[in-house]
Scaffold this motif. Structure first.
Motif, PDB file in Angstrom:
ATOM      1  N   ARG A  29      33.819  39.892  46.026  1.00  0.00           N
ATOM      2  CA  ARG A  29      33.238  38.704  46.666  1.00  0.00           C
ATOM      3  C   ARG A  29      33.649  37.441  45.903  1.00  0.00           C
ATOM      4  O   ARG A  29      33.970  36.405  46.492  1.00  0.00           O
ATOM      5  N   ILE A  30      33.610  37.511  44.579  1.00  0.00           N
ATOM      6  CA  ILE A  30      34.012  36.362  43.756  1.00  0.00           C
ATOM      7  C   ILE A  30      35.475  36.016  44.027  1.00  0.00           C
ATOM      8  O   ILE A  30      35.824  34.842  44.212  1.00  0.00           O
ATOM      9  N   ASN A  31      36.328  37.029  44.083  1.00  0.00           N
ATOM     10  CA  ASN A  31      37.754  36.789  44.350  1.00  0.00           C
ATOM     11  C   ASN A  31      37.970  36.187  45.738  1.00  0.00           C
ATOM     12  O   ASN A  31      38.794  35.280  45.910  1.00  0.00           O
ATOM     13  N   ALA A  32      37.234  36.692  46.727  1.00  0.00           N
ATOM     14  CA  ALA A  32      37.361  36.158  48.093  1.00  0.00           C
ATOM     15  C   ALA A  32      36.928  34.697  48.137  1.00  0.00           C
ATOM     16  O   ALA A  32      37.555  33.873  48.819  1.00  0.00           O
ATOM     17  N   PHE A  33      35.866  34.365  47.410  1.00  0.00           N
ATOM     18  CA  PHE A  33      35.405  32.977  47.368  1.00  0.00           C
ATOM     19  C   PHE A  33      36.455  32.104  46.679  1.00  0.00           C
ATOM     20  O   PHE A  33      36.731  30.980  47.124  1.00  0.00           O
ATOM     21  N   ALA A  34      37.042  32.615  45.608  1.00  0.00           N
ATOM     22  CA  ALA A  34      38.103  31.872  44.911  1.00  0.00           C
ATOM     23  C   ALA A  34      39.262  31.594  45.861  1.00  0.00           C
ATOM     24  O   ALA A  34      39.809  30.485  45.885  1.00  0.00           O
ATOM     25  N   ASP A  35      39.640  32.596  46.658  1.00  0.00           N
ATOM     26  CA  ASP A  35      40.726  32.401  47.621  1.00  0.00           C
ATOM     27  C   ASP A  35      40.349  31.372  48.684  1.00  0.00           C
ATOM     28  O   ASP A  35      41.168  30.529  49.058  1.00  0.00           O
ATOM     29  N   ALA A  36      39.111  31.427  49.158  1.00  0.00           N
ATOM     30  CA  ALA A  36      38.667  30.498  50.211  1.00  0.00           C
ATOM     31  C   ALA A  36      38.606  29.060  49.716  1.00  0.00           C
ATOM     32  O   ALA A  36      38.882  28.129  50.468  1.00  0.00           O
ATOM     33  N   THR A  37      38.249  28.873  48.445  1.00  0.00           N
ATOM     34  CA  THR A  37      38.052  27.517  47.917  1.00  0.00           C
ATOM     35  C   THR A  37      39.206  27.035  47.041  1.00  0.00           C
ATOM     36  O   THR A  37      39.190  25.897  46.580  1.00  0.00           O
ATOM     37  N   LEU A  38      40.166  27.921  46.803  1.00  0.00           N
ATOM     38  CA  LEU A  38      41.310  27.624  45.933  1.00  0.00           C
ATOM     39  C   LEU A  38      40.881  27.328  44.495  1.00  0.00           C
ATOM     40  O   LEU A  38      41.566  26.616  43.759  1.00  0.00           O
ATOM     41  N   ASP A  39      39.745  27.894  44.086  1.00  0.00           N
ATOM     42  CA  ASP A  39      39.228  27.738  42.722  1.00  0.00           C
ATOM     43  C   ASP A  39      39.422  29.065  41.993  1.00  0.00           C
ATOM     44  O   ASP A  39      38.564  29.942  42.035  1.00  0.00           O
ATOM     45  N   GLN A  41      39.832  29.563  38.691  1.00  0.00           N
ATOM     46  CA  GLN A  41      39.623  29.438  37.252  1.00  0.00           C
ATOM     47  C   GLN A  41      39.401  30.836  36.660  1.00  0.00           C
ATOM     48  O   GLN A  41      38.689  31.667  37.234  1.00  0.00           O
ATOM     49  N   PHE A  42      39.985  31.084  35.494  1.00  0.00           N
ATOM     50  CA  PHE A  42      39.979  32.436  34.921  1.00  0.00           C
ATOM     51  C   PHE A  42      38.576  33.000  34.733  1.00  0.00           C
ATOM     52  O   PHE A  42      38.378  34.209  34.827  1.00  0.00           O
ATOM     53  N   ILE A  43      37.604  32.176  34.463  1.00  0.00           N
ATOM     54  CA  ILE A  43      36.246  32.667  34.209  1.00  0.00           C
ATOM     55  C   ILE A  43      35.669  33.392  35.431  1.00  0.00           C
ATOM     56  O   ILE A  43      34.755  34.192  35.325  1.00  0.00           O
ATOM     57  N   HIS A  44      36.249  33.134  36.594  1.00  0.00           N
ATOM     58  CA  HIS A  44      35.805  33.787  37.824  1.00  0.00           C
ATOM     59  C   HIS A  44      36.668  34.996  38.197  1.00  0.00           C
ATOM     60  O   HIS A  44      36.143  35.984  38.705  1.00  0.00           O
ATOM     61  N   HIS A  61      31.130  31.763  41.010  1.00  0.00           N
ATOM     62  CA  HIS A  61      31.161  30.304  41.148  1.00  0.00           C
ATOM     63  C   HIS A  61      29.733  29.838  41.465  1.00  0.00           C
ATOM     64  O   HIS A  61      29.023  30.490  42.236  1.00  0.00           O
ATOM     65  N   GLY A  62      29.333  28.704  40.928  1.00  0.00           N
ATOM     66  CA  GLY A  62      28.028  28.147  41.281  1.00  0.00           C
ATOM     67  C   GLY A  62      27.922  27.901  42.781  1.00  0.00           C
ATOM     68  O   GLY A  62      26.893  28.185  43.401  1.00  0.00           O
ATOM     69  N   PHE A  63      29.012  27.412  43.372  1.00  0.00           N
ATOM     70  CA  PHE A  63      28.992  27.141  44.809  1.00  0.00           C
ATOM     71  C   PHE A  63      28.958  28.415  45.642  1.00  0.00           C
ATOM     72  O   PHE A  63      28.466  28.403  46.768  1.00  0.00           O
TER      73      PHE A  63
END
Length: 153
Positions: A29-39, A41-44, A61-63
């Motif tokens: 889920r975190i990876n999918a959110f990173a892909d959706a938001t282009l965020d 950052q390694f911590i995620h 991500h907080g968001f």
């Protein structure tokens, strides 16, 4: 969810609306959110690199945590909605505070209470609720947000 009459809704300030079910936030889920938001950052998204941080692993991500509010509220049995509801619309946030990180595989839930109810126009109710997203086993919540929703009846 509870349907309430207009007068009960207007008197609901301070009313607890219960809590949602617990929901796990996994790395996919975190990876999918990173892909959706282009965020990305390694911590995620980088478990190996994130091991060397004070968190000991990746965090959501907080968001991402904030974005779960619409889903989490659907399992609140005491969520109040006005009778005759035609639709609700996200109106925004008055205040959002990110208080603690959500580590990968942690479970979160939302707890809510009514802060304010205003009839902006006949049949249009602006409801502000304070939502706290708790982290299972943590004394500190992930976030606290004052979320406003306009209900049309």
């Amino acid at each position: 969810m509870k349907l309430v009459a207009k007068d009960k809704l207007l008197e609901a300030v301070g009313t607890e609306m219960g809590s949602s079910d617990w929901f796990a936030i996994d790395q996919a889920r975190i990876n999918a959110f990173a892909d959706a938001t282009l965020d990305h950052q390694f911590i995620h998204v980088n478990p190996e690199q994130a091991k060397h941080t004070p968190f000991g692993g990746t965090i959501a991500h907080g968001f991402l945590t904030l974005s779960l509010l619409p889903f989490l509220q659907t399992s609140m049995k005491d969520l109040m909605l006005p009778e005759g509801l035609k639709m609700g619309m996200n109106y925004g946030f008055d205040k959002i505070r990110f208080l603690a990180p959500v580590k990968v595989d942690a479970k979160v839930r939302a707890v809510a209470k009514v802060k304010d109810v205003v009839e902006k126009n006949p049949g249009q109710f602006l409801v502000t609720a304070e939502y706290t997203i708790e982290i299972e086993g943590s004394p500190k919540p992930a976030l606290i947000a004052d979320w406003m929703v306009m209900y049309f009846v």
